[in-house]
Write a protein that holds these residues in place. Structure first.
Motif: not given
Length: 346
Positions: A54-57, A67-76, A245-255
């Motif tokens: 949430t914070l990264a977004d 990154l352009s993140v597309e959220w796929s929300a689920h119940e579990s 590059d995508v995985a690194q960008a995700l890691s960068d945003a989270v860290v």
């Protein structure tokens, strides 16, 4: 808040949650020119479990990483994982323990950045019942997000710790939306295992008595026999190679978000987290956050000894894999998180 108002609010929040799916995300997120697109599957998106995302977004760290993140929300988490396994999402955000089952099936997936250092869930019994111990849950209907989810596994851990077996209760799949409150109030379930802020909200409203929690580091060590990894981002190993590059960008945003969180005050949290995440009471939301503050990862790195301990704890559950040949190093990598840590001095 009256029951009628709560029900109206529950329906509204559920409808909002449904709009967080892939089609709504495409409309809500204006893609950056040249940005990498990635689909991220998760459950309980508005929970504190996923606060780093949430914070990264909200702070624009995904955009800064290109990154352009597309959220796929689920119940579990189990359903979020299924969407990744079926190729409907690229990456899953969820409990590290999902990787044990995936590797048992011969599928090569890896966690590549850690968001939480505890499972961040609690088990509570409806206050209307005269059951004041986990042992008294024998024969009870226990609500979990779904079978083979972290809430299911953690509920089983508490049962085993207190001398019961999972088959001594009836597990009911209730998901992670605000409608779990209706299931508890209507008597459809007697107890509930879910993440915060819902559990803290129910506790503060005297709707439940918490019998077990894995929020804090101390409580988690007591239950699991040591440190364990919590929420992580995970993906197929060949995706991490092909889309490094995508995985690194995700890691960068989270860290980056984890680094921001280390010095954030409650005012910073309120300014950043959307109001619909607060469950209608910002004081209760902040109280839930304070209970979890120490549970968030510091730098995104996954500790090998924590993985080994999680594997041992997971194998205590009946019907688990009991495969002594698990190569722990194959189910996670710190390569990306190390680069992120260096980049942000986390």
């Amino acid at each position: 808040m009256s029951d009628a108002n709560w029900q109206r609010r529950s329906i509204l929040l559920s409808a909002m949650g449904a709009l967080v799916g892939p089609s709504a995300s495409r409309a809500a997120v204006e893609p950056l020119r040249g940005a990498h697109r990635v689909t991220l599957a998760l459950a309980a998106r508005q929970s504190l479990y996923h606060l780093p995302l949430t914070l990264a977004d909200q702070l624009g760290f995904f955009r800064q990483a290109g990154l352009s993140v597309e959220w796929s929300a689920h119940e579990s988490g189990a359903k979020a994982l299924a969407s990744v396994l079926h190729g409907q999402a690229d990456v899953m955000a969820g409990a590290f323990d999902h990787l044990f089952g995936v590797h048992h099936k011969g599928l090569n997936y890896q966690a590549f950045v850690q968001m939480g250092r505890t499972p961040q869930v609690s088990l509570g019994v409806a206050s209307r019942l005269e059951r004041r111990s986990v042992m008294a849950l024998k024969g009870a209907r226990v609500g979990v997000t779904s079978l083979d989810s972290s809430t299911h596994w953690m509920a089983c851990q508490w049962l085993l710790q207190n001398g019961l077996l999972p088959e001594d209760v009836v597990f009911v799949e209730v998901g992670s939306s605000p409608l779990v409150v209706d299931a508890l109030r209507s008597g459809a379930i007697d107890a509930l295992c879910n993440p915060d802020p819902v559990m803290h909200w129910l506790e503060q409203k005297n709707e439940i008595r918490v019998m077990g929690e894995a929020r804090s580091l101390m409580a988690t060590r007591k239950l699991m026999g040591g440190q364990v990894p919590g929420a992580c981002l995970m993906a197929r190993a060949d995706f991490l190679q092909r889309q490094s590059d995508v995985a690194q960008a995700l890691s960068d945003a989270v860290v980056h978000a984890l680094k921001w969180l280390q010095t954030a005050g409650v005012t910073d949290i309120l300014k950043t987290v959307p109001a619909q995440h607060w469950w209608g009471d910002r004081a209760i939301y902040l109280g839930a956050f304070e209970k979890l503050r120490e549970s968030y990862a510091i730098d995104g790195l996954i500790a090998g000894d924590a993985v080994v301990n999680a594997w041992r704890a997971h194998n205590r559950l009946p019907g688990r894999f009991n495969n002594p040949r698990l190569l722990v190093g194959q189910i996670y990598t710190n390569t990306l998180a190390i680069k992120s840590k260096t980049r942000f001095a986390a």
